[in-house]
Design an enzyme around this catalytic site. Structure first.
Site, mmCIF file in Angstrom:
data_model
loop_
_atom_site.group_PDB
_atom_site.id
_atom_site.type_symbol
_atom_site.label_atom_id
_atom_site.label_comp_id
_atom_site.label_asym_id
_atom_site.label_seq_id
_atom_site.Cartn_x
_atom_site.Cartn_y
_atom_site.Cartn_z
ATOM 1 N N ASP A 189 0.850 -1.190 0.000
ATOM 2 C CA ASP A 189 0.000 0.000 0.000
ATOM 3 C C ASP A 189 0.893 1.250 0.000
ATOM 4 O OD1 ASP A 189 -2.977 0.912 0.446
ATOM 5 O OD2 ASP A 189 -1.852 1.964 1.994
ATOM 6 N N HIS B 250 -7.330 -6.521 -0.844
ATOM 7 C CA HIS B 250 -6.220 -5.575 -0.694
ATOM 8 C C HIS B 250 -5.218 -5.974 0.380
ATOM 9 C CE1 HIS B 250 -4.148 -1.757 -0.947
ATOM 10 N NE2 HIS B 250 -4.343 -1.525 0.342
#
Length: 319
Positions: A104, A295
């Site tokens: 991320d 994610h």
């Protein structure tokens, strides 16, 4: 995570940086950089595997998170400053060659640190956030044109104070919704631009099997003192990041690189063009799409991620 990690509180680059480390002193250094809204503990499923393979693992709480300093000034969070924190910490431990792994926002820092430190960062692994060179203009300009009158979470984060009031109001609910909400994709909401991130009727539901209540408690404690202000300030530097990285225009990632992404990661849709262009900017690239996976890849698919990491490091981070 079964390893006993050593904790360091380092004064460097104008802040106090909290950092955890585990593994044999003689082990080759592997650095793990977390993203939003996570913490060092988001690597809990990788630390033991890396240590068992003989690596020494270094996991900072990034600026704005946990026990690390959280400056108020938005400009204290541009990408080169964030890279400077990690560079200074590497200097502290005398690291001349490292493997760097980021997820991320941690992936974004890792990409730029690899550009800045081509001799020190000898192997690179990034997850979820791709790279295709410095953009031609600030990303927020592109987002505003593309979003029009529709909601965009990054644009919502731009105004200091507004998002903090919403996210800090109930940290537990915020974390559950941001990280574990199963019914709606919070990154791709079709609603007016003046909306807020959450709706009143949003309920996070039960935690997935890869995150226990005890795990969530560590994340919750990460934001207990500073709230989300520091973490949100990372998002408020897109224009500044574009300005300060001008000297890196056109530079490619030349290190051996592995990129991992989940097949259901919304970032894959948001960054489809960057994913397509990435091989041009990262010539020595291997890419893996993990399924089924969203994610939070290093926890959702911990076993597969660890297998890929150890194989890649054995091949491309050899002594």
């Amino acid at each position: 995570m079964n390893s006993t990690a050593d904790h360091f509180q380092l004064d460097l680059n104008g802040i106090s940086l909290s950092l955890y480390s585990a593994g044999p002193e003689e082990g080759r250094p592997v650095w793990l950089l977390h993203g939003f809204p996570e913490c060092w503990y988001s690597w809990r499923n990788q630390i033991d595997s890396l240590v068992a393979a003989g690596y020494r693992v270094f996991v900072p709480e990034m600026r704005g998170y946990g026990l690390s300093s959280a400056p108020v000034d938005v400009s204290a969070y541009d990408v080169l400053t964030l890279c400077g924190d990690v560079r200074a910490a590497m200097d502290h431990f005398g690291h001349r060659q490292v493997a760097l792994i980021g997820h991320d926002w941690g992936a974004m820092v890792a990409w730029y640190l690899a550009l800045l430190e081509p001799e020190r960062v000898t192997a690179l692994v990034t997850m979820s956030v791709p790279f295709a060179g410095r953009p031609r203009r600030p990303a927020t300009e592109i987002m505003r044109e593309a979003s029009g009158d529709r909601f965009n979470y990054i644009l919502y984060f731009q105004q200091p104070g507004r998002a903090e009031r919403e996210l800090d109001a109930d940290i537990d609910r915020t974390l559950r919704l941001l990280m574990y909400y199963q019914e709606r994709n919070l990154l791709l909401q079709n609603k007016p631009a003046d909306g807020t991130l959450f709706e009143d009727d949003m309920q996070p539901g039960p935690l997935p099997d890869w995150c226990s209540e005890d795990d969530l408690a560590v994340y919750r404690q990460t934001f207990a003192e500073h709230g989300f202000r520091g973490a949100l300030n990372w998002y408020r530097n897109f224009e500044r990041n574009w300005q300060v990285t001008e000297p890196l225009q056109g530079r490619k990632i030349m290190q051996p690189t592995m990129f991992l992404i989940g097949d259901h990661d919304p970032v894959g849709e948001l960054e489809a063009y960057t994913l397509k262009k990435m091989p041009e900017w990262v010539p020595d690239l291997e890419r893996h799409e993990l399924a089924p996976c969203g994610h939070w890849i290093q926890n959702e698919q911990a076993g597969r991620v660890n297998t890929l990491l150890l194989d890649f490091l054995a091949r491309r981070f050899a002594s």
